[in-house]
Design an enzyme around this catalytic site. Structure first.
Site, PDB file in Angstrom:
ATOM      1  CE  LYS A  33      -1.900   3.049   2.015  1.00  0.00           C
ATOM      2  NZ  LYS A  33      -1.814   4.565   1.673  1.00  0.00           N
TER       3      LYS A  33
ATOM      4  CD  GLU B  49      13.347   1.458   9.589  1.00  0.00           C
ATOM      5  OE1 GLU B  49      13.942   2.381   9.920  1.00  0.00           O
ATOM      6  OE2 GLU B  49      13.678   0.205   9.909  1.00  0.00           O
TER       7      GLU B  49
ATOM      8  CB  CYS C 266      13.511   9.781   7.598  1.00  0.00           C
ATOM      9  SG  CYS C 266      14.267   8.732   6.596  1.00  0.00           S
TER      10      CYS C 266
ATOM     11  CD  GLU D 237       9.932  13.775  10.500  1.00  0.00           C
ATOM     12  OE1 GLU D 237       8.934  13.612  10.762  1.00  0.00           O
ATOM     13  OE2 GLU D 237      10.958  13.248   9.874  1.00  0.00           O
TER      14      GLU D 237
HETATM   15  P1  NAP Z   1       2.466   9.037   6.808  1.00  0.00           P
HETATM   16  O1  NAP Z   1       1.536   9.973   6.730  1.00  0.00           O
HETATM   17  O2  NAP Z   1       2.847   8.447   8.154  1.00  0.00           O
HETATM   18  O3  NAP Z   1       2.198   7.700   5.693  1.00  0.00           O
HETATM   19  C1  NAP Z   1       2.882   6.584   5.603  1.00  0.00           C
HETATM   20  C2  NAP Z   1       2.084   5.647   4.889  1.00  0.00           C
HETATM   21  O4  NAP Z   1       1.032   5.154   5.870  1.00  0.00           O
HETATM   22  C3  NAP Z   1       1.257   6.080   3.710  1.00  0.00           C
HETATM   23  O5  NAP Z   1       0.971   5.043   2.920  1.00  0.00           O
HETATM   24  C4  NAP Z   1      -0.092   6.513   4.311  1.00  0.00           C
HETATM   25  O6  NAP Z   1      -1.177   6.438   3.234  1.00  0.00           O
HETATM   26  C5  NAP Z   1      -0.213   5.426   5.222  1.00  0.00           C
HETATM   27  N1  NAP Z   1      -1.075   5.538   6.484  1.00  0.00           N
HETATM   28  C6  NAP Z   1      -1.697   6.536   6.825  1.00  0.00           C
HETATM   29  N2  NAP Z   1      -2.105   6.412   7.957  1.00  0.00           N
HETATM   30  C7  NAP Z   1      -2.552   4.853   8.210  1.00  0.00           C
HETATM   31  C8  NAP Z   1      -3.194   4.139   9.141  1.00  0.00           C
HETATM   32  N3  NAP Z   1      -3.799   4.622   9.855  1.00  0.00           N
HETATM   33  N4  NAP Z   1      -2.825   2.805   8.974  1.00  0.00           N
HETATM   34  C9  NAP Z   1      -2.292   2.293   7.798  1.00  0.00           C
HETATM   35  N5  NAP Z   1      -1.341   3.103   6.905  1.00  0.00           N
HETATM   36  C10 NAP Z   1      -1.658   4.397   7.065  1.00  0.00           C
HETATM   37  O7  NAP Z   1       4.043   9.505   6.584  1.00  0.00           O
HETATM   38  P2  NAP Z   1       4.328  10.285   5.196  1.00  0.00           P
HETATM   39  O8  NAP Z   1       3.869  11.934   5.653  1.00  0.00           O
HETATM   40  O9  NAP Z   1       3.756   9.643   4.088  1.00  0.00           O
HETATM   41  O10 NAP Z   1       5.852  10.209   5.307  1.00  0.00           O
HETATM   42  C11 NAP Z   1       6.943  11.081   5.777  1.00  0.00           C
HETATM   43  C12 NAP Z   1       7.092  10.622   7.133  1.00  0.00           C
HETATM   44  O11 NAP Z   1       7.785   9.450   6.972  1.00  0.00           O
HETATM   45  C13 NAP Z   1       8.204  11.460   7.871  1.00  0.00           C
HETATM   46  O12 NAP Z   1       7.880  11.522   9.302  1.00  0.00           O
HETATM   47  C14 NAP Z   1       9.488  10.890   7.528  1.00  0.00           C
HETATM   48  O13 NAP Z   1      10.389  11.002   8.417  1.00  0.00           O
HETATM   49  C15 NAP Z   1       9.076   9.393   7.653  1.00  0.00           C
HETATM   50  N6  NAP Z   1       9.993   8.709   6.863  1.00  0.00           N
HETATM   51  C16 NAP Z   1      10.832   7.828   7.577  1.00  0.00           C
HETATM   52  C17 NAP Z   1      11.924   6.972   6.914  1.00  0.00           C
HETATM   53  C18 NAP Z   1      12.554   5.764   7.775  1.00  0.00           C
HETATM   54  O14 NAP Z   1      13.168   5.049   7.134  1.00  0.00           O
HETATM   55  N7  NAP Z   1      12.595   6.141   9.057  1.00  0.00           N
HETATM   56  C19 NAP Z   1      12.129   7.024   5.784  1.00  0.00           C
HETATM   57  C20 NAP Z   1      11.134   7.804   4.837  1.00  0.00           C
HETATM   58  C21 NAP Z   1      10.061   8.643   5.623  1.00  0.00           C
HETATM   59  P3  NAP Z   1      -1.546   7.706   2.583  1.00  0.00           P
HETATM   60  O15 NAP Z   1      -0.416   8.610   2.393  1.00  0.00           O
HETATM   61  O16 NAP Z   1      -2.130   7.416   1.432  1.00  0.00           O
HETATM   62  O17 NAP Z   1      -2.404   8.540   3.644  1.00  0.00           O
END
Ligand code: NAP
Length: 483
Positions: free
Chosen positions: A175, A250, A284, A387
């Site tokens: 997903k 992550e 990140c 962040e």
């Molecule tokens: P996000 O809003 O947490 O979304 C991540 C994924 O989770 C998306 O596919 C999202 O779908 C899905 N999602 C949202 N709510 C969910 C739920 N309740 N249950 C299951 N899945 C759900 O993160 P983002 O804004 O896409 O990404 C940015 C974040 O990722 C930042 O905090 C960054 O630091 C972190 N990140 C961490 C790493 C690492 O390796 N530690 C690497 C890259 C990014 P939708 O987008 O379709 O809502």
């Protein structure tokens, strides 16, 4: 409207729209135009994908690891033949510069499949001899895996999970983020083109609540690998834990870049700028807090601002562009709200602070923030500890190593960090005192795919990379045979 792409789910080897036939719109970050529509999938679509993945598991798991490594190699070849298309789609969908999409996203997605193929060929189970018995560790597949990924490095991060999941004999329901669906669909096309057995790889598009959450709570999904924000990770952990699924998270970061007094400012400057603003600061691992020894503070700030204010922000498809657009209007607004907060918290905006001046008319409806440098904030202020995930860095002086470590650890996150010094022994010792999963000394984002990758504190649970991924995507079973 004619250029709007209609993407489908890929379930059991078939391209399908969502059962409810609702759609989600996907916009270009660079100009705000509609570029794609994706199925707004719900639990019924997830059920179908999980069923397909469950039915495919037995045959896939029965292959040898060497046979599955051959499949990864085939996928890598097919993906590599479409590398330029991957880069173009990733740049269009995320707003990142095309040069970055080529050198990082497209290249690394192929490298992930090749790397894990090689890991599979070299894979050996452990034997532990006792005086009267032999223990043999067998690595079995976990089953159906749910892989949930964010928008900042879409295919790079998805392939980093798909490759080890498949290698270890699992089947996949992926997903991706609703905001960056394009290259996940391309990967599904590649799976179809190489004739991967049906049901082994399934793709469900949709938003987090309607499609992601049902995947994390599905009783027939045995493992969840999630990369995304910390708040979402908390929800995913709650949902997955009641079914005792294997779980890897992550999450976010607020990483410190520490510049000691003896650092070679000229030599390291390009790397510090890259660590601050790569992918518009939407990595990140980006060093969003720069801690500088007080004796070199002024000279560092002068040199840093000279480079940052010359960065080329604009058309992502132009080879000269260094910074593109932010992912969405909402995200741009969030980043801007932090810049306003910084002013309320007493910070000085030394450069940036809003949309770049002179952005061409074609991009006026895009989501832009120019690289922003903020001085004068307390190290424990919200802007310096939360962040922001955009092209914003805060600068903080320190007087000695102890104070640098104290400031670096003054956040709930613990993902990464970097230390810049000519004294590598002192840098190495300091690195051990930083509360984070990864610390670089005199480099940043210098990745060896064999090493553990992951965070501590609110930055996550578990490790990816090399044998850590192989261990996570398998169940280690011990067989003890008495002599
Ligand atoms: P996000 O809003 O947490 O979304 C991540 C994924 O989770 C998306 O596919 C999202 O779908 C899905 N999602 C949202 N709510 C969910 C739920 N309740 N249950 C299951 N899945 C759900 O993160 P983002 O804004 O896409 O990404 C940015 C974040 O990722 C930042 O905090 C960054 O630091 C972190 N990140 C961490 C790493 C690492 O390796 N530690 C690497 C890259 C990014 P939708 O987008 O379709 O809502």
């Amino acid at each position: 409207m004619s250029d709007v792409v209609e993407l489908s789910n890929y379930i059991n080897g078939e391209w399908r729209s969502a059962i409810c036939e609702h759609w989600i719109e996907d916009y270009s970050p660079a100009n705000g135009s509609l570029i794609a529509q994706i199925p707004c999938s719900s639990s019924e679509d997830v059920d179908e994908a999980v069923l397909a993945a469950s039915e495919a598991i037995e045959d896939w798991a029965n292959l040898t690891i060497a046979e599955r490594a051959d499949w990864l190699e085939k996928i890598a070849d097919a993906l590599e033949s479409r590398a330029e298309e991957v880069a173009q789609l990733e740049s269009l969908d995320t707003g990142k510069p095309i040069t970055l999409a080529r050198s990082v996203d497209a290249a690394r997605s192929v490298a992930n499949f090749r790397f894990f193929a090689e890991q599979g060929r070299e894979f050996e189970s452990e034997i532990f001899e006792m005086s009267d018995a032999t223990n043999r560790v067998v690595y079995k597949p976990v089953g159906v895996t749910g892989l949930i990924t964010p928008w900042n490095l879409p295919l790079y991060l998805l392939s980093w999970k798909v490759a080890p999941a498949l290698l270890m004999g699992n089947t996949v329901v992926a997903k991706p983020s609703e905001m960056t669906p394009m290259t996940a669909s391309l990967l599904a096309e590649v799976m179809e083109d190489v004739e991967l057995p049906i049901g082994v790889f399934n793709l469900v598009h949709g938003n987090g609540l309607d499609a992601g959450a049902p995947l994390t709570s599905h009783p027939d999904v045995n493992l969840i690998s999630f990369t995304g924000g910390t708040a979402t990770g908390r929800e995913v952990a709650k949902s997955a834990s009641s079914g005792f699924k294997k779980l890897s998270l992550e999450l976010g970061g607020k990483n410190a870049t520490i510049i000691r007094a003896d650092a070679d400012l000229d030599e390291m400057m390009p790397s510090i700028v890259r660590a601050s603003f790569l992918n518009q600061g939407q990595v990140c691992l980006c060093g969003s807090r720069i801690l500088i020894h007080e004796s070199i503070y002024d000279s560092f700030v002068k040199g840093f601002l000279e480079v940052v204010s010359d960065m080329i922000v604009g058309d992502p498809s132009d080879d000269q562009t260094e910074l593109g657009a932010l992912i969405s209007a909402d995200h741009r607004d969030k980043v801007m709200s932090y810049i306003e907060l910084a002013e309320e918290e007493g910070g000085d905006i030394l450069c940036g602070g809003g949309a770049p001046v002179g952005i061409p008319q074609a991009f006026e409806n895009g989501y832009w923030v120019s690289p922003t440098v903020i001085d004068g904030l307390a190290p424990d202020s919200r802007c310096a500890t939360e962040e922001i995930f955009g092209p914003v860095v805060t600068l903080h002086p320190f007087s000695d190593d102890d104070e640098a470590v104290e400031i670096a650890n003054m956040t709930d996150y613990g993902l990464a960090g970097s230390i810049w010094t000519q004294d590598v022994d002192a840098g190495g010792l300091m690195a051990e005192r930083i509360e984070s999963g990864m610390v670089w000394v005199n480099c940043w984002l210098h990745r060896d795919l064999r090493v553990p990758f992951g965070g501590v504190k609110n930055s996550g649970v578990g490790r990816e990379g090399g044998r850590w991924s192989l261990g996570f995507f398998s169940e280690a079973i011990n067989i003890c045979i008495k002599h």
